[in-house]
Design a protein around this motif. Sequence first.
Motif, PDB file in Angstrom:
ATOM      1  N   HIS A   1      -5.409  -9.774   5.379  1.00 30.79           N
ATOM      2  CA  HIS A   1      -4.274  -8.927   4.994  1.00 30.79           C
ATOM      3  C   HIS A   1      -4.131  -9.006   3.467  1.00 30.79           C
ATOM      4  CE1 HIS A   1      -0.529  -6.777   5.587  1.00 30.79           C
ATOM      5  NE2 HIS A   1       0.001  -7.567   4.682  1.00 30.79           N
ATOM      6  N   GLU A   2      -4.213  -7.855   2.814  1.00 24.55           N
ATOM      7  CA  GLU A   2      -4.075  -7.798   1.361  1.00 24.55           C
ATOM      8  C   GLU A   2      -3.012  -6.760   1.000  1.00 24.55           C
ATOM      9  OE1 GLU A   2      -7.791  -6.933  -0.486  1.00 24.55           O
ATOM     10  OE2 GLU A   2      -8.772  -8.725   0.289  1.00 24.55           O
ATOM     11  N   GLU A   3      -2.245  -7.069  -0.030  1.00 29.82           N
ATOM     12  CA  GLU A   3      -1.233  -6.130  -0.524  1.00 29.82           C
ATOM     13  C   GLU A   3      -1.365  -6.003  -2.038  1.00 29.82           C
ATOM     14  OE1 GLU A   3       2.893  -6.317   0.512  1.00 29.82           O
ATOM     15  OE2 GLU A   3       2.403  -7.253   2.431  1.00 29.82           O
TER      16      GLU A   3
ATOM     17  N   GLU B   1      -0.541  -0.392  -2.137  1.00 30.63           N
ATOM     18  CA  GLU B   1      -1.594  -0.324  -1.146  1.00 30.63           C
ATOM     19  C   GLU B   1      -1.586  -1.601  -0.312  1.00 30.63           C
ATOM     20  OE1 GLU B   1      -4.942   2.208  -3.675  1.00 30.63           O
ATOM     21  OE2 GLU B   1      -5.202   0.055  -3.376  1.00 30.63           O
ATOM     22  N   THR B   2      -1.868  -1.433   0.956  1.00 27.11           N
ATOM     23  CA  THR B   2      -2.040  -2.593   1.839  1.00 27.11           C
ATOM     24  C   THR B   2      -3.332  -2.408   2.629  1.00 27.11           C
ATOM     25  OG1 THR B   2      -0.768  -1.552   3.594  1.00 27.11           O
ATOM     26  CG2 THR B   2       0.427  -3.030   2.111  1.00 27.11           C
ATOM     27  N   TYR B   3      -3.942  -3.531   2.935  1.00 24.21           N
ATOM     28  CA  TYR B   3      -5.166  -3.503   3.728  1.00 24.21           C
ATOM     29  C   TYR B   3      -5.054  -4.608   4.777  1.00 24.21           C
ATOM     30  CZ  TYR B   3     -10.066  -3.904   5.031  1.00 24.21           C
ATOM     31  OH  TYR B   3     -11.244  -3.949   5.727  1.00 24.21           O
ATOM     32  N   HIS B   4      -5.300  -4.246   6.037  1.00 24.31           N
ATOM     33  CA  HIS B   4      -5.220  -5.227   7.123  1.00 24.31           C
ATOM     34  C   HIS B   4      -6.437  -5.052   8.028  1.00 24.31           C
ATOM     35  CE1 HIS B   4      -3.370  -7.951   9.982  1.00 24.31           C
ATOM     36  NE2 HIS B   4      -3.739  -7.120  10.942  1.00 24.31           N
TER      37      HIS B   4
END
Length: 167
Positions: A41-43, A49-52
């Motif tokens: 999980h990155e924000e 932007e978020t990445y999961h």
Amino acid sequence: MATSELSCEVSEENCERREAFWAEWKDLTLSTRPEEGCSLHEEDTQRHETYHQQGQCQVLVQRSPWLMMRMGILGRGLQEYQLPYQRVLPLPIFTPAKMGATKEEREDTPIQLQELLALETALGGQCVDRQEVAEITKQLPPVVPVSKPGALRRSLSRSMSQEAQRG
């Protein structure tokens, strides 16, 4: 979570003995589940932007009518378990006598059952010591109704205190 199931069906028929057997069970279940401890999980607050990303594994469960169960993750080894015994088919209470058997071929009635049947026929279904309910209640002591529940307690406490004063 996606799931696939494979069921098995077995049937046999013996026409000579007039017997048949049929069984069906869920043999194989393959399901996709999220894998524990494998997620990302990155924000990025500046770019909003978020990445999961969640890792997935495929779990395989295989059952058999012999109370064996194999389970594990696809691609890795399966662990085998012996399930505890559980009565699947009902046990017969009695086995009927052979319909075409002659009197000589049949089994003898157990002695305890013969004695019980002889006693029942001798009594003719009647109890020897039978008494009416009114006769039984005549033998009991009479019931004395208590008008006030506390009255009995007070009379006992007075008599006890008088006994204590007397010495």
